[in-house]
Motif scaffolding. Structure first.
Motif, PDB file in Angstrom:
ATOM      1  N   MET A 279       0.822  -1.205   0.000  1.00 26.26           N
ATOM      2  CA  MET A 279       0.000   0.000   0.000  1.00 26.26           C
ATOM      3  C   MET A 279       0.862   1.264   0.000  1.00 26.26           C
ATOM      4  O   MET A 279       0.464   2.298  -0.535  1.00 26.26           O
ATOM      5  CB  MET A 279      -0.936   0.006   1.207  1.00 26.26           C
ATOM      6  N   ALA A 280       2.062   1.173   0.572  1.00 27.49           N
ATOM      7  CA  ALA A 280       2.990   2.305   0.521  1.00 27.49           C
ATOM      8  C   ALA A 280       3.489   2.502  -0.907  1.00 27.49           C
ATOM      9  O   ALA A 280       3.622   3.645  -1.377  1.00 27.49           O
ATOM     10  CB  ALA A 280       4.160   2.074   1.467  1.00 27.49           C
ATOM     11  N   LEU A 281       3.758   1.400  -1.606  1.00 27.86           N
ATOM     12  CA  LEU A 281       4.179   1.500  -3.004  1.00 27.86           C
ATOM     13  C   LEU A 281       3.060   2.068  -3.859  1.00 27.86           C
ATOM     14  O   LEU A 281       3.295   2.929  -4.716  1.00 27.86           O
ATOM     15  CB  LEU A 281       4.599   0.121  -3.528  1.00 27.86           C
ATOM     16  N   ARG A 282       1.844   1.624  -3.632  1.00 26.53           N
ATOM     17  CA  ARG A 282       0.701   2.148  -4.389  1.00 26.53           C
ATOM     18  C   ARG A 282       0.547   3.654  -4.145  1.00 26.53           C
ATOM     19  O   ARG A 282       0.336   4.428  -5.071  1.00 26.53           O
ATOM     20  CB  ARG A 282      -0.571   1.400  -3.984  1.00 26.53           C
ATOM     21  N   PHE A 283       0.657   4.066  -2.889  1.00 25.07           N
ATOM     22  CA  PHE A 283       0.554   5.478  -2.537  1.00 25.07           C
ATOM     23  C   PHE A 283       1.669   6.264  -3.230  1.00 25.07           C
ATOM     24  O   PHE A 283       1.445   7.345  -3.791  1.00 25.07           O
ATOM     25  CB  PHE A 283       0.648   5.637  -1.022  1.00 25.07           C
ATOM     26  N   PHE A 284       2.887   5.719  -3.193  1.00 24.10           N
ATOM     27  CA  PHE A 284       4.035   6.374  -3.830  1.00 24.10           C
ATOM     28  C   PHE A 284       3.798   6.589  -5.324  1.00 24.10           C
ATOM     29  O   PHE A 284       4.055   7.674  -5.855  1.00 24.10           O
ATOM     30  CB  PHE A 284       5.293   5.531  -3.598  1.00 24.10           C
ATOM     31  N   LEU A 285       3.302   5.563  -6.003  1.00 24.80           N
ATOM     32  CA  LEU A 285       3.069   5.674  -7.443  1.00 24.80           C
ATOM     33  C   LEU A 285       1.984   6.692  -7.762  1.00 24.80           C
ATOM     34  O   LEU A 285       2.031   7.366  -8.791  1.00 24.80           O
ATOM     35  CB  LEU A 285       2.696   4.302  -8.021  1.00 24.80           C
ATOM     36  N   MET A 286       1.016   6.830  -6.870  1.00 21.18           N
ATOM     37  CA  MET A 286      -0.074   7.766  -7.098  1.00 21.18           C
ATOM     38  C   MET A 286       0.294   9.195  -6.721  1.00 21.18           C
ATOM     39  O   MET A 286      -0.461  10.125  -7.014  1.00 21.18           O
ATOM     40  CB  MET A 286      -1.311   7.318  -6.312  1.00 21.18           C
ATOM     41  N   ARG A 287       1.443   9.371  -6.103  1.00 21.72           N
ATOM     42  CA  ARG A 287       1.871  10.723  -5.743  1.00 21.72           C
ATOM     43  C   ARG A 287       2.304  11.528  -6.970  1.00 21.72           C
ATOM     44  O   ARG A 287       2.453  12.742  -6.909  1.00 21.72           O
ATOM     45  CB  ARG A 287       3.043  10.672  -4.755  1.00 21.72           C
ATOM     46  N   THR A 288       2.522  10.849  -8.085  1.00 19.37           N
ATOM     47  CA  THR A 288       2.902  11.510  -9.336  1.00 19.37           C
ATOM     48  C   THR A 288       1.762  11.365 -10.329  1.00 19.37           C
ATOM     49  O   THR A 288       1.177  10.286 -10.450  1.00 19.37           O
ATOM     50  CB  THR A 288       4.179  10.879  -9.915  1.00 19.37           C
ATOM     51  N   TYR A 290      -0.129  10.513 -13.566  1.00 15.00           N
ATOM     52  CA  TYR A 290       0.204   9.355 -14.391  1.00 15.00           C
ATOM     53  C   TYR A 290       0.907   9.736 -15.694  1.00 15.00           C
ATOM     54  O   TYR A 290       1.676   8.959 -16.246  1.00 15.00           O
ATOM     55  CB  TYR A 290      -1.048   8.516 -14.682  1.00 15.00           C
ATOM     56  N   ARG A 291       0.668  10.936 -16.216  1.00 10.24           N
ATOM     57  CA  ARG A 291       1.317  11.330 -17.471  1.00 10.24           C
ATOM     58  C   ARG A 291       2.778  11.754 -17.255  1.00 10.24           C
ATOM     59  O   ARG A 291       3.548  11.832 -18.207  1.00 10.24           O
ATOM     60  CB  ARG A 291       0.564  12.492 -18.128  1.00 10.24           C
ATOM     61  N   SER A 292       3.138  12.039 -16.017  1.00  9.94           N
ATOM     62  CA  SER A 292       4.498  12.467 -15.703  1.00  9.94           C
ATOM     63  C   SER A 292       5.365  11.263 -15.360  1.00  9.94           C
ATOM     64  O   SER A 292       4.867  10.196 -14.997  1.00  9.94           O
ATOM     65  CB  SER A 292       4.483  13.446 -14.525  1.00  9.94           C
ATOM     66  N   ASP A 293       6.673  11.438 -15.475  1.00 10.14           N
ATOM     67  CA  ASP A 293       7.590  10.373 -15.090  1.00 10.14           C
ATOM     68  C   ASP A 293       7.623  10.232 -13.570  1.00 10.14           C
ATOM     69  O   ASP A 293       7.666  11.227 -12.850  1.00 10.14           O
ATOM     70  CB  ASP A 293       9.000  10.669 -15.601  1.00 10.14           C
ATOM     71  N   VAL A 294       7.596   9.004 -13.100  1.00 16.48           N
ATOM     72  CA  VAL A 294       7.715   8.725 -11.670  1.00 16.48           C
ATOM     73  C   VAL A 294       9.191   8.656 -11.305  1.00 16.48           C
ATOM     74  O   VAL A 294       9.965   7.954 -11.968  1.00 16.48           O
ATOM     75  CB  VAL A 294       7.029   7.382 -11.324  1.00 16.48           C
ATOM     76  N   ASN A 295       9.585   9.388 -10.291  1.00 15.97           N
ATOM     77  CA  ASN A 295      10.974   9.353  -9.855  1.00 15.97           C
ATOM     78  C   ASN A 295      11.103   8.484  -8.614  1.00 15.97           C
ATOM     79  O   ASN A 295      10.718   8.886  -7.520  1.00 15.97           O
ATOM     80  CB  ASN A 295      11.498  10.766  -9.569  1.00 15.97           C
ATOM     81  N   HIS A 296      11.618   7.288  -8.809  1.00 16.07           N
ATOM     82  CA  HIS A 296      11.785   6.365  -7.691  1.00 16.07           C
ATOM     83  C   HIS A 296      13.001   6.764  -6.863  1.00 16.07           C
ATOM     84  O   HIS A 296      14.081   7.014  -7.388  1.00 16.07           O
ATOM     85  CB  HIS A 296      11.972   4.943  -8.213  1.00 16.07           C
ATOM     86  N   SER A 297      12.797   6.842  -5.553  1.00 15.87           N
ATOM     87  CA  SER A 297      13.906   7.066  -4.628  1.00 15.87           C
ATOM     88  C   SER A 297      13.510   6.481  -3.281  1.00 15.87           C
ATOM     89  O   SER A 297      12.325   6.390  -2.951  1.00 15.87           O
ATOM     90  CB  SER A 297      14.228   8.559  -4.477  1.00 15.87           C
ATOM     91  N   ASP A 298      14.508   6.080  -2.505  1.00 15.51           N
ATOM     92  CA  ASP A 298      14.224   5.551  -1.173  1.00 15.51           C
ATOM     93  C   ASP A 298      13.539   6.612  -0.313  1.00 15.51           C
ATOM     94  O   ASP A 298      12.647   6.301   0.484  1.00 15.51           O
ATOM     95  CB  ASP A 298      15.520   5.089  -0.507  1.00 15.51           C
ATOM     96  N   GLN A 299      13.953   7.855  -0.475  1.00 10.09           N
ATOM     97  CA  GLN A 299      13.369   8.943   0.310  1.00 10.09           C
ATOM     98  C   GLN A 299      11.882   9.093   0.024  1.00 10.09           C
ATOM     99  O   GLN A 299      11.064   9.231   0.937  1.00 10.09           O
ATOM    100  CB  GLN A 299      14.095  10.249  -0.010  1.00 10.09           C
ATOM    101  N   ALA A 300      11.514   9.050  -1.264  1.00  6.61           N
ATOM    102  CA  ALA A 300      10.101   9.186  -1.636  1.00  6.61           C
ATOM    103  C   ALA A 300       9.279   8.012  -1.120  1.00  6.61           C
ATOM    104  O   ALA A 300       8.130   8.181  -0.693  1.00  6.61           O
ATOM    105  CB  ALA A 300       9.969   9.301  -3.148  1.00  6.61           C
ATOM    106  N   LEU A 301       9.866   6.818  -1.129  1.00  5.51           N
ATOM    107  CA  LEU A 301       9.159   5.650  -0.604  1.00  5.51           C
ATOM    108  C   LEU A 301       8.988   5.737   0.908  1.00  5.51           C
ATOM    109  O   LEU A 301       7.967   5.329   1.456  1.00  5.51           O
ATOM    110  CB  LEU A 301       9.903   4.369  -0.981  1.00  5.51           C
ATOM    111  N   GLU A 302      10.005   6.259   1.593  1.00  2.00           N
ATOM    112  CA  GLU A 302       9.898   6.437   3.050  1.00  2.00           C
ATOM    113  C   GLU A 302       8.765   7.412   3.377  1.00  2.00           C
ATOM    114  O   GLU A 302       7.988   7.186   4.309  1.00  2.00           O
ATOM    115  CB  GLU A 302      11.217   6.963   3.616  1.00  2.00           C
ATOM    116  N   ILE A 303       8.689   8.482   2.623  1.00  2.00           N
ATOM    117  CA  ILE A 303       7.637   9.473   2.841  1.00  2.00           C
ATOM    118  C   ILE A 303       6.266   8.853   2.594  1.00  2.00           C
ATOM    119  O   ILE A 303       5.334   9.034   3.382  1.00  2.00           O
ATOM    120  CB  ILE A 303       7.852  10.701   1.931  1.00  2.00           C
ATOM    121  N   ALA A 304       6.145   8.095   1.510  1.00  2.00           N
ATOM    122  CA  ALA A 304       4.869   7.440   1.194  1.00  2.00           C
ATOM    123  C   ALA A 304       4.482   6.458   2.297  1.00  2.00           C
ATOM    124  O   ALA A 304       3.315   6.391   2.715  1.00  2.00           O
ATOM    125  CB  ALA A 304       4.975   6.721  -0.146  1.00  2.00           C
TER     126      ALA A 304
END
Length: 516
Positions: A279-288, A290-304
């Protein structure tokens, strides 16, 4: 929207999951697949929420050049390889709480429909056969490249496959490929062979959705050549063919650089959910968007992960307080302040979701509801404590109750009604987004804590030992030591909180992280 026709009749998802990944190592279903699947299921759920009947088709490419090559290298059949990857893809989708589509056809199940479509294209003079191969003639179709806006001289022959000098135009693309030695094949009017990549999607979407349907999804890298070719061959066969809306999602980057195995920055869904809750990964992916590039980072996942924990902890606290009141009926309405907040949130939710799925704004909008729930919980608990104290002062009780009636402060039932209404609104919208966990809130909170401990390299026992060491240091007034333990744990994503009953912990953003 003409007459009673549904605005969104269906979705046709291109073969990005399962078999398209068969050239990778086993189970390597990349993060791009998650972005695409979540976007489409999100749209599907929202349209159903609006009252539309949605037919959602997600087709699988279970045979192509790369799959055949990979199967031969592994010494197994194409069917065995592709089926295994499809099954693994479905497991990953279930982990991300992506509900299954209406149907999931495979190319090999629709060869007759593919042959019939190629035949129709040839009858219309838009394709030609040569030595068992069939090619689409781009010169015969003036609309070619209308979707991508490219020019014909931009096309580079051989970008995907070796250039075939027999073609009338280097840009012509294969509809049917003659069988080679050791390859699977089917009989056709042009001899034994198998479908080209693009024709399969046209055939299956027409079979399940008709020649005119509403939405077609896919990654932006598929606009050319895949979607361009798909559109051309569909209209070449049936001029009335139309897709009302094309929805293309962005790429996935790692620390602002495009993910690629050659750069050793490639992550799969399973790589991530080994350390973070799905659910954290799902939240992370939805933070961007959908038409924009998703920037994966450990920091962004921690925040999500922290945001998800905060949401579920708030809902859990609300459920615990309301547990003894849910069966009671209250004559008082939902307080005006909370009702106005709920009405405004619902209106904003519709605006953002209908405005091209602006999920970033939707997720930000939850914060006001969460703060309101926590505020009501705090005020309700304070009020309960105050009323308990009042009961102990029997002589003053009547006077105090009379004074309370003259004040504009909320009564306990006002807080209860507010909490129920706020909780209901939040859960409803989270459900539409696929963010309500399938298990109980208590269970998912434990899972989130377990993941946090794993990321921190700790066990529950290790953590409790450090908490006890900190408590002993505080008791001995060794505050430098106790503060050091707390700060060290905070850098690992573990927050300590001192409460009357003792020290408790919860996951947090590692100290020093800021939202990107």
């Amino acid at each position: 929207m003409d007459g009673e026709r549904l605005l969104w009749k269906g979705l046709q998802v291109l073969p990005t999951g399962g078999c398209r990944q068969c050239q990778s190592s086993p189970l390597a279903l990349d993060l791009v697949v998650g972005v695409q699947a979540i976007m489409r299921l999100l749209l599907c759920g929202y349209l159903k929420f609006l009252g539309y009947e949605v037919e959602y088709v997600r087709n699988f490419t279970d045979i192509d050049d790369k799959i055949i090559k990979r199967a031969n290298e592994r010494g197994e059949t194409v069917t065995s390889l592709s089926s295994r990857f499809i099954n693994e893809f479905l497991l990953d989708m279930a982990e991300l709480q992506c509900l299954p589509p209406t149907c999931e056809p495979r190319v090999t199940e629709h060869i007759e429909h593919i042959i019939a479509l190629i035949t129709k294209i040839m009858e219309n003079g838009k394709a030609y056969a040569m030595e068992g191969d069939v090619y689409f003639s781009v010169d015969s179709f003036p609309e070619y490249l209308s979707l991508s806006g490219r020019k014909l001289d931009q096309n580079q022959a051989g970008a995907r496959v070796a250039f075939d000098t027999r073609k009338r135009n280097p840009a012509d693309f294969a509809l049917w490929k003659a069988a080679k030695e050791g390859e699977p094949f089917w009989d056709s009017p042009w001899g034994r062979g198998r479908p080209g990549w693009h024709i399969e999607c046209s055939a299956m979407s027409a079979h399940y959705l008709g020649h005119v349907f509403d939405i077609h999804g896919g990654g932006k890298d598929l606009i050319f050549p895949h979607h361009e070719n798909e559109l051309a061959q569909s209209r070449a066969a049936y001029p009335e063919s139309e897709v009302k809306c094309w929805m293309h999602n962005g790429f996935v980057n790692k620390d602002d650089k495009k993910m690629a195995k050659s750069d050793n920055n490639f992550f799969t869904i399973r790589d991530i959910i080994a350390l973070y809750h799905p659910m954290a990964l799902r939240f992370f992916l939805m933070r961007t968007h959908y038409r924009s590039d998703v920037n994966h980072s450990d920091q962004a996942l921690e925040i999500a992960s922290d945001r998800v924990y905060y949401i579920y902890q708030t809902l859990y606290d609300s459920e615990e307080v309301l547990a003894t009141y849910r069966e009671e009926s209250f004559s008082v309405p939902v307080p005006a302040e909370e009702q106005n907040m709920i009405d405004e949130h619902h209106k904003d939710f519709l605006k953002h979701m209908s405005g091209d799925l602006r999920t970033t704004d939707v997720l930000d909008g939850f914060m006001e509801l969460l703060k309101a729930i926590n505020s009501n919980l705090k005020d309700f608990q304070k009020l309960q404590q105050k009323l308990e104290q009042q009961k102990k002062k029997q002589q003053q009780q009547k006077k105090q109750q009379q004074q309370k009636k003259q004040q504009s402060q909320k009564q306990p039932e006002d807080h209860i009604q507010a909490l129920i209404a706020l909780e209901t609104e939040l859960k409803n919208k989270l459900s539409i987004l696929g963010l309500m966990p399938p298990s109980s809130l208590a269970e998912v909170l434990k899972q989130l804590k377990d993941k946090a401990l794993k990321r921190a390299g700790l066990t529950e026992e290790n953590l409790q030992e450090q908490i006890e060491q900190r408590n002993a240091a505080r008791k001995n007034k060794q505050f430098e030591i106790s503060d050091g333990i707390r700060k060290n744990l905070a850098t690992k994503g573990i927050a300590l909180m001192d409460e009357p009953t003792g020290t408790v912990w919860r996951p947090c953003e590692p100290e020093g992280s800021e939202e990107p």
